[in-house]
Scaffold this active site. Structure first.
Site, short mmCIF file in Angstrom:
data_model
loop_
_atom_site.label_atom_id
_atom_site.label_comp_id
_atom_site.label_asym_id
_atom_site.label_seq_id
_atom_site.Cartn_x
_atom_site.Cartn_y
_atom_site.Cartn_z
N LYS A 135 60.17 58.02 34.40
CA LYS A 135 59.85 59.45 34.43
C LYS A 135 58.37 59.71 34.17
O LYS A 135 57.92 60.86 34.23
CB LYS A 135 60.69 60.20 33.39
CG LYS A 135 62.17 60.28 33.72
CD LYS A 135 62.92 61.07 32.64
CE LYS A 135 64.36 61.38 33.05
NZ LYS A 135 65.18 60.20 33.28
N THR A 175 55.86 49.32 30.45
CA THR A 175 57.27 49.39 30.08
C THR A 175 57.89 48.00 30.21
O THR A 175 57.19 47.01 30.47
CB THR A 175 58.00 50.45 30.93
OG1 THR A 175 59.31 50.65 30.42
CG2 THR A 175 58.06 50.06 32.39
N LYS A 211 55.87 44.62 27.42
CA LYS A 211 55.20 45.19 26.25
C LYS A 211 54.65 44.12 25.29
O LYS A 211 53.69 44.38 24.57
CB LYS A 211 56.15 46.12 25.50
CG LYS A 211 56.44 47.41 26.24
CD LYS A 211 57.25 48.38 25.39
CE LYS A 211 57.49 49.68 26.12
NZ LYS A 211 58.17 50.69 25.27
N ASN A 233 52.29 49.56 24.70
CA ASN A 233 52.83 50.38 25.79
C ASN A 233 51.74 51.17 26.51
O ASN A 233 52.03 51.89 27.46
CB ASN A 233 53.91 51.34 25.28
CG ASN A 233 53.34 52.59 24.63
OD1 ASN A 233 52.34 52.52 23.91
ND2 ASN A 233 53.96 53.73 24.87
N ASP A 282 54.39 54.66 21.31
CA ASP A 282 55.81 54.87 21.08
C ASP A 282 56.08 55.34 19.65
O ASP A 282 56.94 56.21 19.43
CB ASP A 282 56.60 53.59 21.34
CG ASP A 282 56.80 53.30 22.82
OD1 ASP A 282 56.79 54.25 23.61
OD2 ASP A 282 56.97 52.12 23.17
N GLY A 329 66.31 61.92 23.89
CA GLY A 329 65.32 60.90 24.24
C GLY A 329 64.07 61.43 24.90
O GLY A 329 63.02 60.77 24.86
#
Length: 284
Positions: A16, A63, A67, A88, A103, A249
């Site tokens: 996304k 991703t 990582k 990331n 993250d 999420g």
């Protein structure tokens, strides 16, 4: 020449990130682009070498499964990324490639208003010992949260806690401990902060379900599920029905993207509407 950033991984089509960054780029009117690029493990070193020479490249998000694998290919790590042991976000800075981890900050963002208060005690039950759990454990430990880390392999869970917060008073439990009901009588939770985090892929489309009995959740807890597909997971649905506050999420995904966006493009993303329009687009 337009500048660009991108997200790399294998697979990558499900990401996304292009929709998130693309929306912000459009809102700010930047002459920039954000792409999704499929990079296999075998091609990772070649990819990094090629981007070093690209003056239009402003960095990338990283991703799974890269990582940790990308770390030896970088020139330096931000201290937080070094402590977490995962990267990331990669940014070119003065001829060097620097690895960051956004993250942790993205995970904490929706919890900040709660953590701004003083508490008598802070505890989090974290489910999962994979890559996502690393940043979550480090973030919670920095906020003085006692962690109960649950995984299929308690020895792996203990090793993870010992690595990420060796001085912390944390605990481990087998994941199936939370599958069966409990009659434990929770004490008076006034002044305490309790959190349950699904940091595993369980409950994600195509993955086995997360079997978690809500009798293990103290009154007043916050339930946080980092799964984004589906966004409204069975855990969140059951928690809301039982009267618990929930966080989905997208909160972590958008939060980590906001930190990375500022590093890539030198501008804060537009979030004045509380991400309402972005969320609408991502869930349409």
């Amino acid at each position: 020449m337009s500048i660009y950033a991108e997200v790399i991984g294998d697979p990558i089509a499900q990401s996304k990130s292009p929709a998130i960054h693309g929306y912000w780029i459009g809102e700010l009117g930047l002459d920039a682009e954000y792409r999704a690029t499929l990079v296999s493990g075998d091609d990772l070193a070649t990819y990094i070498a090629s981007r070093r020479a690209d003056t239009a490249w402003r960095g990338c998000n990283v991703t799974m499964p890269h990582k940790q694998a990308v770390i030896p290919l970088l020139d330096a790590l931000d201290p937080l990324a070094a402590r977490i042991g995962a990267v990331n976000t990669i940014v070119p800075e003065q001829g060097r490639l620097i690895g960051y981890n956004t993250d942790a900050g993205g995970f904490l963002e929706p919890l900040r208003p709660m953590l701004a208060h003083d508490h008598l005690f802070r505890m989090a039950r974290v489910l999962g010992t994979g890559g996502a759990a690393r940043a979550i454990i480090a973030a919670l430990a920095a906020e003085h949260v006692m962690i109960v880390l649950a995984g299929r392999n308690p020895n792996k869970a203990k090793a993870l806690l010992d690595e990420l917060d060796p001085g912390g008073e944390h605990h481990v439990a087998p994941l199936d401990h939370f599958a069966e009901p409990t009659d434990f009588a929770f004490d008076d939770r006034v002044g305490c902060f309790d959190l349950v985090v699904n940091a595993s892929p369980l409950g994600m489309a195509g993955q086995p379900p997360l079997v978690f009995d809500l009798s293990h959740v103290p009154p007043g807890s916050v339930i946080y599920d980092i799964v984004t597909h589906p966004l409204d997971t069975p855990l969140l649905q059951a928690a809301r029905k039982a009267g618990f506050q929930t966080i989905d999420g997208l909160a972590m995904l958008i939060g980590q993207a906001a930190e990375a966006f500022a590093k890539f493009f030198g501008a804060a993303p537009p979030r004045g509407d509380g991400d309402a329009e972005l969320r609408r687009r991502l869930t349409a």
